[in-house]
Enzyme design. Structure first.
Site, PDB file in Angstrom:
ATOM      1  N   PRO A  44     -15.008   3.498   3.895  1.00 19.11           N
ATOM      2  CA  PRO A  44     -16.029   2.844   3.549  1.00 19.11           C
ATOM      3  C   PRO A  44     -15.523   1.392   3.210  1.00 19.11           C
ATOM      4  CG  PRO A  44     -15.319   4.445   1.846  1.00 19.11           C
ATOM      5  CD  PRO A  44     -14.293   4.711   2.897  1.00 19.11           C
ATOM      6  N   GLU A  45     -16.544   0.403   3.492  1.00 17.03           N
ATOM      7  CA  GLU A  45     -16.463  -0.862   3.033  1.00 17.03           C
ATOM      8  C   GLU A  45     -17.756  -1.180   2.246  1.00 17.03           C
ATOM      9  OE1 GLU A  45     -16.093  -3.768   6.138  1.00 17.03           O
ATOM     10  OE2 GLU A  45     -15.109  -2.109   7.417  1.00 17.03           O
ATOM     11  N   ARG A  67      -7.401  12.163   4.444  1.00 17.79           N
ATOM     12  CA  ARG A  67      -6.261  11.521   4.395  1.00 17.79           C
ATOM     13  C   ARG A  67      -5.428  11.132   2.946  1.00 17.79           C
ATOM     14  NH1 ARG A  67      -6.958   6.706   8.717  1.00 17.79           N
ATOM     15  NH2 ARG A  67      -4.672   6.604   8.426  1.00 17.79           N
TER      16      ARG A  67
END
Length: 284
Positions: free
Chosen positions: A2-3, A118
């Site tokens: 996400p940004e 991750r």
DNA sequence: CCAACCCCCTGAACGC
DNA sequence: TGCGTTCAGGGGGTTG
């Protein structure tokens, strides 16, 4: 992943539902996710606390607690925060679970779960008045919607640098919250070649960048709007603004403005897509 | 100060 | 089918 637009969406979905809830228990399955303090201490300090409100700063989320302690987290690439009935099966890669109480008695008990394939995401807990030497929030640049984001600010901050304008936009200590997707989208809107050295931009270029930053981030945040039910249903990964990307991920496809082929290059080690005709490497 | 690397992790997509 | 390579939207660290 996400940004800023995605983190802002998470905040908007979760914030009204988390207000006032009590964290009755914390389970940390992967101790490395709690960057500070260690997992055991994190659980001890958070248990029993009441959530007052939630804030976004750059790409960080901050859960303010009534004690004025705060839980800070960063989703990094694949982190995901879900508010879910406690009886729903866990998502894969769920690393932290906050058990919550305080929702209406007619509703099932809730959990706030953090899953992250991750495992780059991180949590911190800062006590009231504890100096933040851990998260990097203190070094963050201005918010993209701040009135301080002016052409003059950008020019003063980046105007003499030899690095590319795209790398400048990715620098969280200049403007907070822009990542690889939206830097490409912003530079496309501004009509600026992403690999241009920042010190080659003129006043009018910085003006277009300064205008495009809040405009594009607002646009993509609004496109992400989602009900909390749909958010949970889609496991927090339904970024509905992706069909509106003009250049990101569209290398080889036609430019939405001029129709010529979009090109993919690497800038600062990041994949970058631009239109060779709409984003000239030098101003005419 | 900067650039150029390295690292952290898993999974999807692609080439052979 | 299987196996290896590359890449992915995050950030941080070290070295020269």
């Amino acid at each position: 992943m996400p940004e800023l637009p995605e983190v802002e969406t998470v905040k908007r979905v979760l914030e009204p539902r988390l207000r006032g809830l009590t964290i009755t228990n914390v389970t940390v399955k992967r101790p490395e996710i709690t960057a500070y303090p260690n997992a055991e201490e994190f659980c001890r300090l958070v248990t029993g606390q009441i959530i007052s409100h939630m804030e976004r700063r750059g790409k960080f989320l901050i859960l303010h607690l009534r004690s004025h302690d705060r839980i800070i987290l960063h989703l990094r690439m694949t982190g995901c925060l879900l508010l879910t009935p406690a009886d729903l099966p866990e998502e894969a890669h769920t690393h932290i679970i906050f058990s919550l109480s305080g929702s209406p008695e007619s509703l099932p008990a809730l959990e706030l779960r953090f899953s992250d394939m991750r495992r780059f995401g991180r949590f911190w807990l800062l006590r009231e008045n504890e100096a933040d030497t851990y998260t990097g929030i203190g070094k963050l640049g201005i918010e993209p919607f701040d009135a301080a984001l002016t052409p003059a600010y950008l020019q003063a901050r980046f105007g003499k640098r030899r690095k590319t304008v795209k790398e400048c936009l990715l620098d969280q200590n200049g403007v907070a919250g822009i990542g690889n997707i939206y830097s490409d989208e912003i530079l496309f809107t501004a009509g600026i070649y992403p690999a241009r050295p920042a010190n080659s931009l003129k006043q009018e270029d910085w003006e277009r960048v300064a205008a495009a930053v809040p405009e594009r981030l607002t646009f993509f945040t609004e496109k992400n709007e989602i009900t909390s039910e749909d958010y949970l249903q889609s496991k927090g990964r339904n970024y509905r603004n992706t069909p509106f990307f003009q250049v990101y991920g569209r290398g080889g496809q036609p430019c939405p403005v001029c129709g010529n082929k979009l090109r993919r290059i690497v800038v600062g080690g990041r994949s970058s897509v631009y239109c060779p005709d709409c984003q000239k490497s030098e101003e005419a």
